[in-house]
Design a protein around this motif. Structure first.
Motif, PDB file in Angstrom:
ATOM      1  N   THR A  27     -11.568 -29.064   4.691  1.00 12.90           N
ATOM      2  CA  THR A  27     -10.434 -28.280   5.207  1.00 12.90           C
ATOM      3  C   THR A  27      -9.628 -27.603   4.100  1.00 12.90           C
ATOM      4  O   THR A  27      -8.651 -26.906   4.385  1.00 12.90           O
ATOM      5  N   LEU A  28      -9.996 -27.840   2.822  1.00  8.62           N
ATOM      6  CA  LEU A  28      -9.172 -27.367   1.697  1.00  8.62           C
ATOM      7  C   LEU A  28      -9.966 -26.434   0.801  1.00  8.62           C
ATOM      8  O   LEU A  28     -11.183 -26.562   0.686  1.00  8.62           O
ATOM      9  N   PHE A  31      -9.496 -27.238  -5.602  1.00 11.23           N
ATOM     10  CA  PHE A  31      -8.325 -27.155  -6.477  1.00 11.23           C
ATOM     11  C   PHE A  31      -8.534 -28.053  -7.686  1.00 11.23           C
ATOM     12  O   PHE A  31      -9.383 -28.955  -7.668  1.00 11.23           O
ATOM     13  N   TYR A  33      -6.472 -30.351 -10.845  1.00  8.10           N
ATOM     14  CA  TYR A  33      -5.205 -31.039 -11.133  1.00  8.10           C
ATOM     15  C   TYR A  33      -5.324 -31.807 -12.437  1.00  8.10           C
ATOM     16  O   TYR A  33      -6.430 -32.150 -12.874  1.00  8.10           O
ATOM     17  N   ALA A  53      -0.178 -37.129 -10.807  1.00  7.56           N
ATOM     18  CA  ALA A  53      -0.905 -35.850 -10.852  1.00  7.56           C
ATOM     19  C   ALA A  53       0.076 -34.691 -11.014  1.00  7.56           C
ATOM     20  O   ALA A  53       1.226 -34.760 -10.539  1.00  7.56           O
ATOM     21  N   MET A  62       2.599 -33.553  -8.563  1.00  7.06           N
ATOM     22  CA  MET A  62       1.900 -33.504  -7.269  1.00  7.06           C
ATOM     23  C   MET A  62       1.781 -34.933  -6.748  1.00  7.06           C
ATOM     24  O   MET A  62       2.779 -35.635  -6.673  1.00  7.06           O
ATOM     25  N   HIS A  63       0.570 -35.375  -6.430  1.00  6.02           N
ATOM     26  CA  HIS A  63       0.384 -36.715  -5.864  1.00  6.02           C
ATOM     27  C   HIS A  63       0.750 -37.802  -6.881  1.00  6.02           C
ATOM     28  O   HIS A  63       0.425 -37.684  -8.057  1.00  6.02           O
ATOM     29  N   GLN A  84       1.944 -44.674  -2.152  1.00  8.13           N
ATOM     30  CA  GLN A  84       1.780 -43.265  -2.526  1.00  8.13           C
ATOM     31  C   GLN A  84       3.001 -42.446  -2.108  1.00  8.13           C
ATOM     32  O   GLN A  84       3.650 -42.758  -1.100  1.00  8.13           O
ATOM     33  N   LYS A 115       2.691 -36.398   7.220  1.00  7.83           N
ATOM     34  CA  LYS A 115       2.039 -35.132   7.588  1.00  7.83           C
ATOM     35  C   LYS A 115       0.648 -35.373   8.184  1.00  7.83           C
ATOM     36  O   LYS A 115      -0.075 -36.242   7.695  1.00  7.83           O
ATOM     37  N   PRO A 117      -3.316 -33.910   8.958  1.00  4.40           N
ATOM     38  CA  PRO A 117      -4.059 -35.024   9.547  1.00  4.40           C
ATOM     39  C   PRO A 117      -3.836 -36.318   8.757  1.00  4.40           C
ATOM     40  O   PRO A 117      -3.600 -36.290   7.557  1.00  4.40           O
ATOM     41  N   ILE A 122     -10.277 -44.864   3.099  1.00  2.00           N
ATOM     42  CA  ILE A 122     -10.341 -44.397   1.707  1.00  2.00           C
ATOM     43  C   ILE A 122     -11.362 -45.256   0.968  1.00  2.00           C
ATOM     44  O   ILE A 122     -11.372 -46.485   1.147  1.00  2.00           O
ATOM     45  N   ARG A 124     -12.955 -45.691  -3.138  1.00  2.00           N
ATOM     46  CA  ARG A 124     -12.826 -45.232  -4.531  1.00  2.00           C
ATOM     47  C   ARG A 124     -13.878 -45.902  -5.378  1.00  2.00           C
ATOM     48  O   ARG A 124     -14.227 -47.066  -5.140  1.00  2.00           O
ATOM     49  N   MET A 140     -12.465 -39.820   1.484  1.00  2.00           N
ATOM     50  CA  MET A 140     -11.605 -40.257   2.601  1.00  2.00           C
ATOM     51  C   MET A 140     -12.132 -39.725   3.932  1.00  2.00           C
ATOM     52  O   MET A 140     -12.838 -38.709   3.968  1.00  2.00           O
ATOM     53  N   HIS A 150     -12.884 -36.341  -1.783  1.00  2.00           N
ATOM     54  CA  HIS A 150     -11.630 -35.586  -1.942  1.00  2.00           C
ATOM     55  C   HIS A 150     -11.333 -35.305  -3.417  1.00  2.00           C
ATOM     56  O   HIS A 150     -10.792 -34.257  -3.741  1.00  2.00           O
ATOM     57  N   LEU A 151     -11.688 -36.244  -4.303  1.00  2.00           N
ATOM     58  CA  LEU A 151     -11.302 -36.113  -5.713  1.00  2.00           C
ATOM     59  C   LEU A 151     -12.389 -36.634  -6.630  1.00  2.00           C
ATOM     60  O   LEU A 151     -13.046 -37.643  -6.314  1.00  2.00           O
TER      61      LEU A 151
HETATM   62  C1  HEM Z   1      -4.581 -32.874   1.003  1.00  2.00           C
HETATM   63  C2  HEM Z   1      -5.024 -37.676   1.248  1.00  2.00           C
HETATM   64  C3  HEM Z   1      -4.841 -37.977  -3.561  1.00  2.00           C
HETATM   65  C4  HEM Z   1      -4.086 -33.212  -3.808  1.00  2.00           C
HETATM   66  C5  HEM Z   1      -4.739 -34.156   1.468  1.00  2.00           C
HETATM   67  C6  HEM Z   1      -4.883 -34.494   2.872  1.00  2.00           C
HETATM   68  C7  HEM Z   1      -4.981 -35.845   2.938  1.00  2.00           C
HETATM   69  C8  HEM Z   1      -4.932 -36.356   1.593  1.00  2.00           C
HETATM   70  C9  HEM Z   1      -5.140 -36.686   4.209  1.00  2.00           C
HETATM   71  C10 HEM Z   1      -4.907 -33.497   4.048  1.00  2.00           C
HETATM   72  C11 HEM Z   1      -6.337 -33.029   4.263  1.00  2.00           C
HETATM   73  C12 HEM Z   1      -6.479 -32.009   5.366  1.00  2.00           C
HETATM   74  O1  HEM Z   1      -5.556 -31.208   5.566  1.00  2.00           O
HETATM   75  O2  HEM Z   1      -7.530 -32.031   6.039  1.00  2.00           O
HETATM   76  C13 HEM Z   1      -5.027 -38.166  -0.039  1.00  2.00           C
HETATM   77  C14 HEM Z   1      -5.190 -39.564  -0.386  1.00  2.00           C
HETATM   78  C15 HEM Z   1      -5.144 -39.645  -1.748  1.00  2.00           C
HETATM   79  C16 HEM Z   1      -4.940 -38.299  -2.236  1.00  2.00           C
HETATM   80  C17 HEM Z   1      -5.371 -40.695   0.614  1.00  2.00           C
HETATM   81  C18 HEM Z   1      -5.290 -40.849  -2.652  1.00  2.00           C
HETATM   82  C19 HEM Z   1      -5.994 -41.920  -2.317  1.00  2.00           C
HETATM   83  C20 HEM Z   1      -4.604 -36.723  -4.054  1.00  2.00           C
HETATM   84  C21 HEM Z   1      -4.440 -36.403  -5.452  1.00  2.00           C
HETATM   85  C22 HEM Z   1      -4.222 -35.077  -5.524  1.00  2.00           C
HETATM   86  C23 HEM Z   1      -4.264 -34.547  -4.174  1.00  2.00           C
HETATM   87  C24 HEM Z   1      -4.494 -37.386  -6.639  1.00  2.00           C
HETATM   88  C25 HEM Z   1      -4.003 -34.332  -6.808  1.00  2.00           C
HETATM   89  C26 HEM Z   1      -3.158 -33.354  -6.943  1.00  2.00           C
HETATM   90  C27 HEM Z   1      -4.150 -32.726  -2.529  1.00  2.00           C
HETATM   91  C28 HEM Z   1      -3.913 -31.332  -2.190  1.00  2.00           C
HETATM   92  C29 HEM Z   1      -4.070 -31.231  -0.809  1.00  2.00           C
HETATM   93  C30 HEM Z   1      -4.371 -32.566  -0.322  1.00  2.00           C
HETATM   94  C31 HEM Z   1      -3.574 -30.211  -3.191  1.00  2.00           C
HETATM   95  C32 HEM Z   1      -3.913 -29.941   0.053  1.00  2.00           C
HETATM   96  C33 HEM Z   1      -2.497 -29.567   0.238  1.00  2.00           C
HETATM   97  C34 HEM Z   1      -1.710 -30.631   0.895  1.00  2.00           C
HETATM   98  O3  HEM Z   1      -2.038 -31.036   2.030  1.00  2.00           O
HETATM   99  O4  HEM Z   1      -0.735 -31.111   0.253  1.00  2.00           O
HETATM  100  N1  HEM Z   1      -4.800 -35.301   0.717  1.00  2.00           N
HETATM  101  N2  HEM Z   1      -4.889 -37.428  -1.178  1.00  2.00           N
HETATM  102  N3  HEM Z   1      -4.506 -35.592  -3.308  1.00  2.00           N
HETATM  103  N4  HEM Z   1      -4.427 -33.434  -1.380  1.00  2.00           N
HETATM  104 FE1  HEM Z   1      -4.765 -35.411  -1.300  1.00  2.00          FE
END
Ligand code: HEM
Length: 158
Positions: A27-28, A31, A33, A53, A62-63, A84, A115, A117, A122, A124, A140, A150-151
């Protein structure tokens, strides 16, 4: 160091992404980081961690997540507990084998206005590669997507 956590000693230190991490999901848009990681101990049978991040261009935070890694004494069973900044608190469990740690979420709690979805599962993998760099891969499943990466990020010790 408490001998109970010695099997995880390869994770200890201050680490910085090198090269930048890669974010993906169906869905993304792809990107990148940056991430700073601190993994330490205070003599307890537990490691303390924080992952921070940043945007690669603007350096905007960020995260972020922080928590603890426990080892069941005299086994290779590991528990990873993380809070988180997105409003998720999760427990993952798994095993350390040599310089590789594989864990999967057992429980995920979230704030009532998290937010969508929502993340439903998860997994790792952390490993120390042959160049002495730490790698983390996160996959995830969400309410709209099956388990997908995802990462992926590699860190050098600083
Ligand atoms: C989006 C979960 C770590 C950056 C998302 C989404 C979820 C998620 C559920 C929404 C996906 C969608 O719209 O279909 C997680 C979980 C993490 C994690 C569970 C850790 C275990 C990170 C990290 C970064 C990151 C370390 C680094 C910057 C983003 C970005 C998006 C995103 C840029 C899209 C924009 C947004 O929804 O904010 N993440 N994330 N995530 N994640 Fe992660």
């Amino acid at each position: 160091m408490n001998p109970v956590v010695e099997p995880l000693s390869w994770m200890l230190g201050t680490w910085l992404s090198d090269p930048p991490g890669a974010g993906t999901f169906p869905t993304l848009q792809l990107f990148q980081y940056l991430e700073e990681v601190y993994i330490s101990h205070v003599g307890q049978p537990v490691l303390n961690f924080s992952f921070n991040a940043f945007h690669p261009d603007t350096r905007k935070p960020m995260h972020r997540e922080c928590g603890f890694i426990r080892l069941k004494p005299n086994t290779n069973k590991v528990a990873f507990v993380s809070a988180q900044n997105t409003g998720i608190v999760e427990v993952e469990e798994g095993e350390v084998n040599g310089q590789e740690l594989c864990i999967t979420s057992h429980s995920i709690a979230r704030i009532s206005f998290a937010k969508e979805p929502h993340v439903e599962q998860i997994t790792r993998k952390f490993r120390l590669n042959s160049e002495g760099k730490l790698e983390q891969t996160v996959s995830m499943a969400t309410t709209t997507q099956p388990m997908t990466q995802h990462l992926h990020i590699t860190y050098k010790k600083v």
